[in-house]
Design an enzyme around this catalytic site. Structure first.
Site, mmCIF file in Angstrom:
data_model
loop_
_atom_site.group_PDB
_atom_site.id
_atom_site.type_symbol
_atom_site.label_atom_id
_atom_site.label_comp_id
_atom_site.label_asym_id
_atom_site.label_seq_id
_atom_site.Cartn_x
_atom_site.Cartn_y
_atom_site.Cartn_z
ATOM 1 C CG ASP A 1 -1.779 -1.196 1.357
ATOM 2 O OD1 ASP A 1 -2.311 -1.638 0.334
ATOM 3 O OD2 ASP A 1 -1.897 -1.724 2.481
ATOM 4 C CG HIS B 1 -1.305 -1.772 -7.441
ATOM 5 N ND1 HIS B 1 -0.362 -2.218 -8.312
ATOM 6 C CD2 HIS B 1 -0.998 -2.300 -6.243
ATOM 7 C CE1 HIS B 1 0.492 -3.000 -7.664
ATOM 8 N NE2 HIS B 1 0.122 -3.069 -6.407
HETATM 9 P P1 GDP Z 1 -0.437 0.475 -3.768
HETATM 10 O O1 GDP Z 1 -1.077 -0.850 -3.565
HETATM 11 O O2 GDP Z 1 1.014 0.465 -3.374
HETATM 12 O O3 GDP Z 1 -0.635 1.035 -5.145
HETATM 13 O O4 GDP Z 1 -1.110 1.486 -2.763
HETATM 14 P P2 GDP Z 1 -2.693 1.708 -2.524
HETATM 15 O O5 GDP Z 1 -3.315 2.074 -3.789
HETATM 16 O O6 GDP Z 1 -3.289 0.636 -1.739
HETATM 17 O O7 GDP Z 1 -2.632 2.937 -1.514
HETATM 18 C C1 GDP Z 1 -2.216 4.159 -1.863
HETATM 19 C C2 GDP Z 1 -3.338 5.131 -1.532
HETATM 20 O O8 GDP Z 1 -2.794 6.391 -1.312
HETATM 21 C C3 GDP Z 1 -4.343 5.336 -2.644
HETATM 22 O O9 GDP Z 1 -5.592 5.650 -2.096
HETATM 23 C C4 GDP Z 1 -3.777 6.531 -3.410
HETATM 24 O O10 GDP Z 1 -4.735 7.282 -4.138
HETATM 25 C C5 GDP Z 1 -3.270 7.340 -2.272
HETATM 26 N N1 GDP Z 1 -2.109 8.142 -2.588
HETATM 27 C C6 GDP Z 1 -1.037 7.785 -3.356
HETATM 28 N N2 GDP Z 1 -0.122 8.767 -3.329
HETATM 29 C C7 GDP Z 1 -0.608 9.743 -2.521
HETATM 30 C C8 GDP Z 1 -0.093 10.985 -2.046
HETATM 31 O O11 GDP Z 1 1.011 11.405 -2.374
HETATM 32 N N3 GDP Z 1 -0.877 11.706 -1.184
HETATM 33 C C9 GDP Z 1 -2.097 11.276 -0.780
HETATM 34 N N4 GDP Z 1 -2.785 12.035 0.075
HETATM 35 N N5 GDP Z 1 -2.615 10.104 -1.191
HETATM 36 C C10 GDP Z 1 -1.876 9.350 -2.042
#
Ligand code: GDP
Length: 425
Positions: free
Chosen positions: A13, A41
């Site tokens: 995440d 993701h």
């Molecule tokens: P992944 O599985 O590694 O792709 O991560 P996830 O999608 O589960 O979690 C990342 C979450 O953080 C998602 O809801 C994204 O939209 C959000 N997100 C990603 N980058 C940022 C950021 O720089 N700032 C904020 N506030 N949210 C972010």
């Protein structure tokens, strides 16, 4: 460098989806190399907000070929759902989506047994998502697996399934469940094969041609090193290897082909599910990180456990992956904190240690923190390194130092443009 692996450097995440989505704007090919629909993701772009479980995050670039690689495990049901309910309705072109004929199929009995086994663990649950990931990888290793290519060869499929079903029915009987029927399983699998068949191919020639042709290739990891089957907090781990080394096996290219390894790290720590998590906060700061960061699982909606940045976990992650650069995400979540902490050691039996010990010991460690000043202003509109407050830059430099890798990207919000790319500086 033409082949770049993007991997999770913490517990998953970290925001890999948004980093891959950004990099995929210039990529010719994106390959998912391990895992299944057990993690999501999140990608936010001009078409909307998407939670991709299986389809590579490069799918939004119509020029990019997307491959669900050999090391993945595929539940055709959820793949079709993702394609038909999330992507096709908003006009995403799926012609470039390819599935490795060697990827393993999550069958209905895998999901069922995953749930039954997790429930039977009682108070000692691993925190699985009950999507059949553990059982399908176990069958793969035990050589009882069904592969995507088998779905398009009904006679071969029936013979393989006939060997497996009897065994699965014995397991189901152990849990007091009714038996599954060979004919029904074959019909279901053949139906999947008919729909997905044109996309199920030997992906190796495609990948070879792309590597040899010097195309831009992204290898998209799932989860993070702390959930790695070998190096994570076993048994609270996934059943595959999210580390960069596994990308070669899972995608189908030699280690020497990988030029860049980007570790994606959140500016703090989160973990979903069970297992030791030394930096977990049970106080107001932990709640604030969860609420401001909207830390709820993309797949299960489970609230994530939150804590300060773990500089010990990142050191191990850096060694195991060989990061050539870092993408630090969610810096904006820390904007309103007056003080921040970074874990720079663990204490175990009154001695200081500087690496992640085995699970039995990790459960007993106490984190040692250093304190950093917060910056108290919004970073959401920063688009260049110099736009960031000095305190934020100092905090990021410390993360870079602990990971012994340069910072290549910093994200300050979920939108595509809220990403600072250092190479553009
Ligand atoms: P992944 O599985 O590694 O792709 O991560 P996830 O999608 O589960 O979690 C990342 C979450 O953080 C998602 O809801 C994204 O939209 C959000 N997100 C990603 N980058 C940022 C950021 O720089 N700032 C904020 N506030 N949210 C972010």
């Amino acid at each position: 460098m033409t082949v770049t692996a993007v991997v999770g450097a913490q517990w998953g995440d970290e925001g890999k989806g948004r980093v891959v989505d950004y990099l995929a704007q210039r990529a010719d090919m994106v390959i998912r190399f391990q895992g299944g629909d057990n993690a999501g993701h999140t990608v936010v772009n001009e078409l909307g907000t998407f939670r991709l479980h299986l389809v590579p995050s490069g799918i939004f670039n119509p020029r990019t070929r997307c491959i669900v690689g050999t090391g993945t495990v595929v539940n055709p049901e959820t793949l079709l759902q993702e394609m038909n309910e999330q992507l096709a309705p908003v006009g995403v072109n799926l012609d470039n989506l390819w599935l490795s004929d060697r990827a393993h199929v999550i069958m209905p009995y895998h999901r069922l047994l995953d749930g039954l086994e997790e429930s039977a663990r009682g108070g000692a649950q691993i925190g699985t998502t009950r999507r059949g990931i553990g059982p399908v990888y176990a069958d793969k290793a035990a050589r009882h697996g069904i592969r995507l290519g088998d779905l398009t060869r009904p006679a071969y499929l029936r013979a393989r399934l006939a060997l497996v079903v009897e065994r699965k029915n014995r397991e189901l009987a152990y849990f007091g469940q009714p038996a599954m029927h060979l004919d029904e399983l074959v019909d279901q699998a053949v139906a999947w094969g008919k729909i997905l068949g044109p996309r199920i191919v030997d992906t190796l020639p495609m990948i070879q041609a792309a590597v040899r042709g010097g195309q831009q290739i992204l290898l998209e990891g799932q989860l993070g090193v702390m959930r790695d089957l070998d190096w994570g907090i076993y048994p609270y781990v996934t059943s595959s290897n999210p580390v960069a080394g596994a990308a070669c096996v899972g995608a189908g290219l030699p280690p020497t082909a990988i030029g860049e390894i980007i570790g994606v790290v959140k500016a703090y720590s989160t973990a979903v599910g069970a297992g030791p998590f030394p930096v977990e906060l049970h106080d107001e700061d932990g709640l604030r990180l969860r609420e401001i960061g909207q830390e709820y699982g993309a797949t299960t909606g489970r609230p994530r456990r939150c804590g300060w940045f773990d500089g010990i976990a990142i050191r191990d992650a850096a060694w195991l992956n060989g990061f050539t650069g870092l993408a630090v995400t969610k810096l904006d979540v820390l904007d309103s904190f007056t003080e921040l902490k970074i874990c720079v050691g663990y204490e175990l039996d009154a001695a200081r240690i500087d690496r992640v010990p085995t699970t039995a010991d990790l459960e007993r460690v106490t984190p040692v923190y250093e304190t950093w000043p917060g910056w108290g202003v919004s970073t959401k509109d920063a688009r260049r390194w110099d736009d960031l407050p000095a305190a934020a830059r100092a905090y990021l430099r410390r993360i870079s130092e602990l990971a012994a890798a340069p910072i290549r990207y910093v994200s300050v919000g979920p939108e595509r443009e809220q990403l600072i790319a250092m190479s553009n500086e």
